[in-house]
Design a protein around this motif. Sequence first.
Motif, short mmCIF file in Angstrom:
data_model
loop_
_atom_site.label_atom_id
_atom_site.label_comp_id
_atom_site.label_asym_id
_atom_site.label_seq_id
_atom_site.Cartn_x
_atom_site.Cartn_y
_atom_site.Cartn_z
N PRO A 181 -0.11 -7.58 -39.92
CA PRO A 181 -0.22 -8.94 -39.40
C PRO A 181 1.01 -9.80 -39.62
O PRO A 181 1.16 -10.84 -38.98
CB PRO A 181 -1.41 -9.51 -40.19
N GLU A 228 -3.52 -16.69 -26.34
CA GLU A 228 -2.81 -16.45 -27.59
C GLU A 228 -2.23 -17.74 -28.16
O GLU A 228 -2.15 -17.90 -29.38
CB GLU A 228 -1.70 -15.42 -27.38
N GLY A 286 -3.34 -18.84 -31.72
CA GLY A 286 -2.30 -18.98 -32.73
C GLY A 286 -2.27 -20.37 -33.34
O GLY A 286 -2.11 -20.53 -34.55
N ARG A 305 -5.50 -20.83 -35.54
CA ARG A 305 -5.42 -20.05 -36.76
C ARG A 305 -4.47 -20.72 -37.76
O ARG A 305 -4.77 -20.80 -38.96
CB ARG A 305 -4.96 -18.63 -36.44
N ASP A 314 4.60 -18.62 -33.71
CA ASP A 314 3.71 -17.53 -33.29
C ASP A 314 3.57 -17.55 -31.77
O ASP A 314 2.49 -17.78 -31.24
CB ASP A 314 2.35 -17.70 -33.97
N ARG A 332 -5.41 -9.73 -36.74
CA ARG A 332 -4.59 -9.50 -35.54
C ARG A 332 -4.93 -8.16 -34.91
O ARG A 332 -5.36 -7.23 -35.58
CB ARG A 332 -3.10 -9.49 -35.91
N ARG A 333 -4.66 -8.07 -33.62
CA ARG A 333 -4.78 -6.79 -32.93
C ARG A 333 -3.60 -5.90 -33.30
O ARG A 333 -2.50 -6.37 -33.54
CB ARG A 333 -4.79 -6.98 -31.41
N GLY A 379 1.19 -9.96 -29.83
CA GLY A 379 0.79 -10.05 -31.23
C GLY A 379 -0.56 -10.69 -31.38
O GLY A 379 -0.81 -11.50 -32.27
N TRP A 427 -4.31 -12.28 -31.63
CA TRP A 427 -5.35 -12.44 -32.63
C TRP A 427 -6.65 -11.85 -32.12
O TRP A 427 -7.09 -12.12 -31.00
CB TRP A 427 -5.56 -13.91 -32.99
#
Length: 373
Positions: A39, A217, A221, A224, A255, A356-357, A364, A366
């Motif tokens: 991550p 995303e 991002g 988060r 991010d 995260r994936r 990148g 989440w």
Amino acid sequence: MVVAEKELGRRLQLVQGIHWLYGAQGDPYAALLRGYHGPDPREPYARNREAGPLWRSRLGTWVAARYATAAELLALPVPDGGPLPAAVAQPQVAVAWDRGLPAADPAQRPGADRVRAVAGRACERLLAGLRGEVDLVSEVAARVPVEVLADLHGVAGEDRERLAEACAAAAPALDAALAPPSYEDAARLLAAVAALRGLLGGAAVLPAVVGVRAARELVAGALRALVAGPGQWELLAERGPERAAAVVAETLRHDPPVKVHVFTAAADTEAAGQRIAAGEQVAVVVGAANRDPEVFDRPDVFDPDRAQTSGAGPRLLVPAPYGVPLEPFAGVVAETVVAALAAARPGLRAAGPAVRRQRTPVTGGWLRVPVLF
């Protein structure tokens, strides 16, 4: 059909194998595309910066991960769609999902005010029913952009459900072009692109695929970072939309929704003392460049007050993947969601670790951001 399926499967295995081999042998860009760095992206970003201002990966791609060179390359003109000279053999694209799609038409791009109004109504509908423990990715970040897209295109009824399903299946597109997905995911992606073409028209597919994923995303991002940072959510709830804009701007740096931007050089050019021939592939590691310690103070710290404390500050590097700018759709949707959620749920707090994936080097993405309302 069987031949096409075998060719797709063979290409996915080949590209994945090359990434693993070169990554294991120390190529920082190949290792980044493998996507198993966990991550925290600081280590792979640093390795790509340390390789030089502009360097040639064993994959055949020119790579820029430092801010100055990245900014110079992102300012280059993009190909006009005509044939390019085959200067060198290009690295294989894992899934060429955009093949045959017309370029995005700037004249059809919705204005920021319209996107903001539509996004505001979508937030009212979706946020009203959320209670208890909620995953901000699946319940908010993944849903609002699709609702906005549907409203902008006047999609209703069963077509609206088909649009949501197609957007979900097309979500891996930005990553799938560089990091090979499973054969099943690749097949679903290609079918979803065809479905979007039927629902929205060919010229709207690229903006839909890029815009919805980037908005997802960017929302995830930002949310988060807010719930993870001490006092950040309270400041947002107190200051409102102005703070939301600063949060989204800092998320674009810290991010970004598009962390690796790959394009083909439209003409011979020079950058950082290297010659790039027309037709060669260039990768700008935006995530690393926007955290370049030579440009940004405390680059790995999420700080929405950064611009206020440092004046105008360096320009954020925000690419336009597939010729689709991330404004006004993704940025405006994210600002609207962040402000609306803070106003509706000022006491929101984290309910567990965010996840995260894996193997998503471009977004990148989440996977899960659990909170309590």
